[in-house]
Design an enzyme around this catalytic site. Structure first.
Site, PDB file in Angstrom:
ATOM      1  N   HIS A  25       0.865  -1.079   0.042  1.00  0.00           N
ATOM      2  CA  HIS A  25      -0.003   0.036  -0.056  1.00  0.00           C
ATOM      3  C   HIS A  25       0.869   1.326  -0.198  1.00  0.00           C
ATOM      4  CE1 HIS A  25       1.214   0.247   3.939  1.00  0.00           C
ATOM      5  NE2 HIS A  25       0.556  -1.140   4.164  1.00  0.00           N
ATOM      6  N   HIS A  28       4.122   1.147   2.371  1.00  0.00           N
ATOM      7  CA  HIS A  28       5.165   0.696   1.563  1.00  0.00           C
ATOM      8  C   HIS A  28       5.999   1.567   0.521  1.00  0.00           C
ATOM      9  CE1 HIS A  28       2.500  -3.116   2.900  1.00  0.00           C
ATOM     10  NE2 HIS A  28       3.799  -3.197   3.663  1.00  0.00           N
ATOM     11  N   ASP A 141       5.251   0.642  12.677  1.00  0.00           N
ATOM     12  CA  ASP A 141       5.474  -0.464  13.634  1.00  0.00           C
ATOM     13  C   ASP A 141       6.697   0.019  14.537  1.00  0.00           C
ATOM     14  OD1 ASP A 141       3.963  -3.025  12.326  1.00  0.00           O
ATOM     15  OD2 ASP A 141       4.590  -1.627  10.689  1.00  0.00           O
ATOM     16  N   MET A 175      -2.345   3.184   7.399  1.00  0.00           N
ATOM     17  CA  MET A 175      -2.573   2.313   6.144  1.00  0.00           C
ATOM     18  C   MET A 175      -1.736   0.880   6.815  1.00  0.00           C
ATOM     19  SD  MET A 175      -1.880   3.906   2.641  1.00  0.00           S
ATOM     20  CE  MET A 175      -2.844   5.600   2.307  1.00  0.00           C
TER      21      MET A 175
HETATM   22  P1  AMP Z   1       4.652  -5.226   6.497  1.00  0.00           P
HETATM   23  O1  AMP Z   1       4.478  -5.718   5.047  1.00  0.00           O
HETATM   24  O2  AMP Z   1       3.390  -4.723   7.183  1.00  0.00           O
HETATM   25  O3  AMP Z   1       5.496  -6.223   7.313  1.00  0.00           O
HETATM   26  O4  AMP Z   1       5.412  -3.818   6.637  1.00  0.00           O
HETATM   27  C1  AMP Z   1       6.574  -3.684   5.878  1.00  0.00           C
HETATM   28  C2  AMP Z   1       6.989  -2.444   6.327  1.00  0.00           C
HETATM   29  O5  AMP Z   1       6.155  -1.355   5.960  1.00  0.00           O
HETATM   30  C3  AMP Z   1       7.593  -2.238   7.750  1.00  0.00           C
HETATM   31  O6  AMP Z   1       8.741  -1.480   8.203  1.00  0.00           O
HETATM   32  C4  AMP Z   1       6.234  -1.525   8.210  1.00  0.00           C
HETATM   33  O7  AMP Z   1       6.571  -0.676   9.363  1.00  0.00           O
HETATM   34  C5  AMP Z   1       5.947  -0.663   7.096  1.00  0.00           C
HETATM   35  N1  AMP Z   1       4.610  -0.077   7.096  1.00  0.00           N
HETATM   36  C6  AMP Z   1       3.555  -0.494   7.157  1.00  0.00           C
HETATM   37  N2  AMP Z   1       2.401   0.292   7.088  1.00  0.00           N
HETATM   38  C7  AMP Z   1       3.081   1.577   7.144  1.00  0.00           C
HETATM   39  C8  AMP Z   1       2.323   2.755   7.043  1.00  0.00           C
HETATM   40  N3  AMP Z   1       1.337   2.766   7.140  1.00  0.00           N
HETATM   41  N4  AMP Z   1       3.203   3.902   6.973  1.00  0.00           N
HETATM   42  C9  AMP Z   1       4.639   3.712   6.749  1.00  0.00           C
HETATM   43  N5  AMP Z   1       5.291   2.333   6.901  1.00  0.00           N
HETATM   44  C10 AMP Z   1       4.474   1.419   6.797  1.00  0.00           C
END
Ligand code: AMP
Length: 274
Positions: A25, A28, A141, A175
């Site tokens: 999204h 990312h 996170d 998000m």
């Molecule tokens: P995930 O795919 O959920 O494991 O997240 C991968 C990376 O994207 C991690 O470093 C998350 O902290 C980051 N991330 C997820 N959601 C957001 C967001 N809304 N804003 C910024 N970074 C995000």
């Protein structure tokens, strides 16, 4: 991937790395764009890491859309997407994990035992495979970012860790790939996380100093929203994640809330008036 990483380094390029679990999204995308600014080559990984999921969590139902992910990655300027499979990263006989003694004993670590062990293990493995100069993680996170900064320093990984701001929907909801699980009414209710954090930030900026009072107000606001169940709401030190009773310096307010079956997290810095 290790050979490609070696070649990129031999060619004299720098590498910025963005690890994800896919179903990408705009949050990312912002990390990929930050990575683009940090180095000559951007590598994205997509891997739904089984070791960071608890037995009753959503490993098998975690949303996936590889074709859309590829298109978004390309548009954001990613050079290489690494999509390993489970058996390659965790073959039979696998038995090595990274643990940390203090930071995982707070916030999400309490309700997700073993989660950060899984996160640290996969990120350490990916660092050894991708060999990046820097890696970008989201502040959404927050505890994950803190744990990984600590791990990188403690284990002497030669990787610069970059934290990127939380990207939100227009109403403020952070998000998340997991937002997909929300029904229409749950999606409406889910904005209570952002609203209660934003209200607490406002009160702190106006001079409120009692953490307990701010947590009480936030708890009431979240309980008033439909279909919610609070996992935790904490005001803590942004470095140690230890609880803070009096807001006399910038502190972190963090929460995890279940909306129906979906567990959402969010956080914000609270800064007292100068
Ligand atoms: P995930 O795919 O959920 O494991 O997240 C991968 C990376 O994207 C991690 O470093 C998350 O902290 C980051 N991330 C997820 N959601 C957001 C967001 N809304 N804003 C910024 N970074 C995000």
């Amino acid at each position: 991937m290790q050979q490609r990483a070696d070649q990129i380094r031999r060619d004299g390029h720098t590498v910025a790395f963005v690890p994800t679990m896919g179903y990408l999204h705009e949050g990312h995308v912002s990390l990929m764009k930050e990575a683009r600014r940090q180095a000559d080559r951007v590598i994205l990984s997509i891997f739904v890491n089984p070791t960071q999921f608890g037995p009753n969590e959503d490993l098998d139902s975690y949303p996936r859309d590889p074709a859309r992910d590829m298109a978004l990655a390309e548009k954001a300027g990613v050079d290489l997407v690494f999509t390993p499979d489970r058996n390659t990263l965790y073959p039979g006989g696998y038995e090595t994990y990274v643990i940390q003694t203090q930071l995982p004993e707070h916030l999400c670590g309490l309700s997700r035992p073993g989660h950060f062990r899984g996160v640290m293990t996969i990120v350490a493995k990916l660092f050894n495979i991708v060999k990046p100069h820097c890696a970008v993680f989201g502040q959404k996170d927050y505890q994950q970012l803190a744990v990984l900064r600590r791990m990188t320093a403690d284990l002497n990984f030669d990787v610069r860790i970059i934290g990127a701001p939380t990207v939100r929907e227009t109403d403020g909801l952070a998000m998340s790939s997991r937002n997909k699980y929300l029904s229409e009414s749950q999606r409406t209710a889910a904005v209570c996380l952002f609203r209660s954090l934003d209200a607490a930030r406002d009160l702190a900026e106006k001079g409120a100093t009692e953490s307990a009072a701010l947590i009480k107000t936030a708890t009431a606001a979240i309980e008033a929203a439909a279909d919610t169940q609070i996992d935790y709401i904490t005001i803590c030190d942004p470095d140690t994640l230890e609880d803070v009773a009096v807001i006399d310096r910038p502190v972190l307010m963090a929460m995890a809330v279940r909306i129906g079956q979906t567990r959402l997290i969010d956080n914000m810095m609270l800064t007292p008036p100068a």
